[in-house]
Design a protein around this motif. Structure first.
Motif, PDB file in Angstrom:
ATOM      1  N   GLU A 152       0.832  -1.194   0.000  1.00 47.74           N
ATOM      2  CA  GLU A 152       0.000   0.000   0.000  1.00 47.74           C
ATOM      3  C   GLU A 152       0.867   1.244   0.000  1.00 47.74           C
ATOM      4  O   GLU A 152       1.861   1.321   0.723  1.00 47.74           O
ATOM      5  N   GLN A 153       0.490   2.222  -0.832  1.00 47.65           N
ATOM      6  CA  GLN A 153       1.194   3.508  -0.818  1.00 47.65           C
ATOM      7  C   GLN A 153       0.931   4.200   0.506  1.00 47.65           C
ATOM      8  O   GLN A 153      -0.211   4.492   0.847  1.00 47.65           O
ATOM      9  N   GLN A 154       1.985   4.442   1.265  1.00 51.28           N
ATOM     10  CA  GLN A 154       1.851   5.009   2.604  1.00 51.28           C
ATOM     11  C   GLN A 154       1.907   6.527   2.508  1.00 51.28           C
ATOM     12  O   GLN A 154       2.932   7.159   2.745  1.00 51.28           O
ATOM     13  N   ASP A 155       0.768   7.126   2.155  1.00 52.49           N
ATOM     14  CA  ASP A 155       0.739   8.547   1.860  1.00 52.49           C
ATOM     15  C   ASP A 155       0.315   9.386   3.060  1.00 52.49           C
ATOM     16  O   ASP A 155      -0.491  10.290   2.954  1.00 52.49           O
ATOM     17  N   LEU A 156       0.862   9.046   4.226  1.00 55.68           N
ATOM     18  CA  LEU A 156       0.540   9.817   5.418  1.00 55.68           C
ATOM     19  C   LEU A 156       1.435  11.050   5.438  1.00 55.68           C
ATOM     20  O   LEU A 156       2.564  11.021   5.887  1.00 55.68           O
ATOM     21  N   VAL A 157       0.922  12.161   4.944  1.00 53.11           N
ATOM     22  CA  VAL A 157       1.741  13.340   4.728  1.00 53.11           C
ATOM     23  C   VAL A 157       1.861  14.168   6.000  1.00 53.11           C
ATOM     24  O   VAL A 157       1.037  14.085   6.904  1.00 53.11           O
ATOM     25  N   ARG A 158       2.910  14.979   6.058  1.00 56.56           N
ATOM     26  CA  ARG A 158       3.119  15.849   7.204  1.00 56.56           C
ATOM     27  C   ARG A 158       2.160  17.030   7.191  1.00 56.56           C
ATOM     28  O   ARG A 158       1.744  17.519   8.232  1.00 56.56           O
ATOM     29  N   HIS A 159       1.814  17.518   5.994  1.00 54.07           N
ATOM     30  CA  HIS A 159       1.216  18.839   5.906  1.00 54.07           C
ATOM     31  C   HIS A 159      -0.187  18.791   5.316  1.00 54.07           C
ATOM     32  O   HIS A 159      -0.357  18.484   4.144  1.00 54.07           O
ATOM     33  N   PHE A 160      -1.174  19.031   6.132  1.00 51.67           N
ATOM     34  CA  PHE A 160      -2.530  19.232   5.664  1.00 51.67           C
ATOM     35  C   PHE A 160      -3.188  20.194   6.628  1.00 51.67           C
ATOM     36  O   PHE A 160      -2.636  20.489   7.693  1.00 51.67           O
ATOM     37  N   TYR A 161      -4.381  20.672   6.272  1.00 51.42           N
ATOM     38  CA  TYR A 161      -4.917  21.822   6.963  1.00 51.42           C
ATOM     39  C   TYR A 161      -6.214  21.484   7.695  1.00 51.42           C
ATOM     40  O   TYR A 161      -7.200  21.116   7.075  1.00 51.42           O
ATOM     41  N   PRO A 162      -6.231  21.568   9.033  1.00 53.21           N
ATOM     42  CA  PRO A 162      -7.446  21.273   9.794  1.00 53.21           C
ATOM     43  C   PRO A 162      -8.561  22.243   9.430  1.00 53.21           C
ATOM     44  O   PRO A 162      -8.336  23.451   9.328  1.00 53.21           O
ATOM     45  N   HIS A 163      -9.758  21.708   9.218  1.00 53.61           N
ATOM     46  CA  HIS A 163     -10.896  22.573   8.912  1.00 53.61           C
ATOM     47  C   HIS A 163     -12.178  21.809   9.191  1.00 53.61           C
ATOM     48  O   HIS A 163     -12.188  20.584   9.282  1.00 53.61           O
ATOM     49  N   ALA A 164     -13.264  22.559   9.352  1.00 55.19           N
ATOM     50  CA  ALA A 164     -14.561  21.949   9.616  1.00 55.19           C
ATOM     51  C   ALA A 164     -15.173  21.452   8.316  1.00 55.19           C
ATOM     52  O   ALA A 164     -14.977  22.052   7.264  1.00 55.19           O
ATOM     53  N   PRO A 165     -15.928  20.354   8.357  1.00 56.51           N
ATOM     54  CA  PRO A 165     -16.654  19.922   7.159  1.00 56.51           C
ATOM     55  C   PRO A 165     -17.653  20.998   6.730  1.00 56.51           C
ATOM     56  O   PRO A 165     -18.171  21.757   7.561  1.00 56.51           O
ATOM     57  N   GLY A 166     -17.914  21.059   5.430  1.00 55.52           N
ATOM     58  CA  GLY A 166     -18.850  22.052   4.918  1.00 55.52           C
ATOM     59  C   GLY A 166     -20.297  21.626   5.041  1.00 55.52           C
ATOM     60  O   GLY A 166     -21.201  22.396   4.680  1.00 55.52           O
ATOM     61  N   ALA A 167     -20.557  20.417   5.512  1.00 57.06           N
ATOM     62  CA  ALA A 167     -21.921  19.903   5.655  1.00 57.06           C
ATOM     63  C   ALA A 167     -21.995  19.102   6.951  1.00 57.06           C
ATOM     64  O   ALA A 167     -20.972  18.693   7.504  1.00 57.06           O
ATOM     65  N   PRO A 168     -23.207  18.866   7.461  1.00 60.58           N
ATOM     66  CA  PRO A 168     -23.333  18.057   8.678  1.00 60.58           C
ATOM     67  C   PRO A 168     -22.738  16.656   8.495  1.00 60.58           C
ATOM     68  O   PRO A 168     -22.761  16.107   7.397  1.00 60.58           O
TER      69      PRO A 168
END
Length: 365
Positions: free
Chosen positions: A252-268
């Protein structure tokens, strides 16, 4: 490991090595945060989320994460991107390093923001240091997940090659053991390296009982030495004892990246925790859980969700009968990997024990 020339006072150190498990890490980019989907708060609203004891000056330490730093300033750390948003001094907060000094200041429109402290000019003094910039969440907490279950279909697992025996009639195998394998596809150019996994049962929707997929628990990795009707291979990496009947799947491609941006979902979001890595019953901070919502439900990497413990049913001492107590928030998690039907998240905060069956929902501003 990369190296970078740093001025004195901006030192860093290499992250502690983890045996046999190394995620793929994406390089940081210089894309401003304003170009990304972020929760929008005006200056007054962001002020309302600031901690009363927020430090005016903070020295970045080895092992810090953006989430942890934001926790010194915000009651809700997932709003951290706005502390850097449209900040020309820190266009990319992932490019800050241990030893740097951050100061709390305000933008022209009065919004709180973090900036690098200005220092007096020093004579050039260059030295080589490993590149060890700040990640969003603690990577050590999810490295172990690389040896946790992966989601596959019943068709995939049933059609996969399997271990039929070990050399010298051993009952179990480990690193260095020679194994005999059946059903490797010999057409074209067969794969030489595989993940060795064990089918550990289904992921099940807790509401309607639908099977979402199978849990393929990694046992190790195998390199194929000879291809034939019965092929031979060697276990090159071992997480658990290998058994006859274990299956071979593509790495499996282990694409656990260091950099992503926390944010709230746009829908419930209406989801539940359906599994916990390593099968423990009660879950705490920085443990990995599986959710019954995924990409098909609009879930994406970086989504922050509140966790709620189902309210207990108690007896009414006055009117009699049973009363369902309201759900009680027990923590907060962040999604770091998604699949079509499920997603995987790290518990970021836990006010009390989190359990399988607890519900998750979009946070309320």
């Amino acid at each position: 490991m990369f190296s970078i020339a740093l001025l004195a006072g901006c030192a860093s150190r290499p992250a502690a090595p983890v045996d046999n498990v190394q995620p793929v890490i994406d390089p940081p980019t210089a894309q401003p945060l304003a170009a990304r989907a972020l929760p929008e708060l005006n200056a007054a609203d962001l002020d309302a989320h600031m901690r009363a004891d927020a430090p005016l000056r903070y020295v970045v330490k080895p092992g810090d994460t953006l989430w942890a730093i934001a926790g010194y300033y915000l009651r809700d750390p997932w709003y951290w991107p706005q502390l850097w948003d449209d900040n020309p001094d820190i266009a990319n907060p992932h490019l800050i390093y241990p030893g740097e000094v951050l100061i709390l200041t305000r933008s022209a429109d009065g919004q709180p923001m973090l900036a690098r402290a200005r220092t007096e000019r020093l004579s050039p003094h260059v030295r080589e240091q490993p590149l060890d910039n700040i990640a969003t969440i603690p990577l050590d907490a999810i490295r172990a997940f690389l040896t946790g279950p992966r989601l596959v279909s019943a068709k995939q697992i049933n059609a996969a090659p399997y271990v039929v025996s070990f050399v010298d009639e051993h009952l179990v195998g480990g690193k260095g053991t020679t194994v005999y394998i059946r059903d490797i596809d010999l057409d074209g150019a067969p794969t030489e390296s595989y993940s060795l996994v064990r089918d550990s049962g289904p992921y099940t929707d807790p509401v309607n009982g639908e099977i979402l997929g199978r849990q393929a628990v990694p046992v190790g990795e195998i390199d194929i030495d000879t291809f034939d009707t019965v092929s031979t291979g060697r276990i090159t990496r071992s997480y658990r004892e290998a058994l006859v009947g274990d299956r071979l799947l593509p790495l499996e491609q282990q694409d656990l990246v260091r950099h992503f941006y926390p944010h709230a979902p746009g829908a419930p979001v209406d989801g539940r925790i359906i599994s916990v890595y390593d099968g423990v019953a009660a879950v705490g901070q920085y443990q990995v859980v599986t959710l019954d919502v995924g990409e098909d439900d609009g879930i994406e990497r970086g989504h922050v969700l509140d966790i709620f413990e189902a309210g207990r049913v108690v007896r009414d001492p006055v009117k009699g009968g049973q009363v369902q107590l309201p759900p009680l928030q027990s923590g907060q998690l962040m999604v770091f990997k998604t699949d079509a039907r499920v997603s995987f998240a790290l518990i970021m905060r836990a006010q009390r024990a989190v359990h399988v069956g607890d519900t998750v929902a979009a946070p309320q501003a």
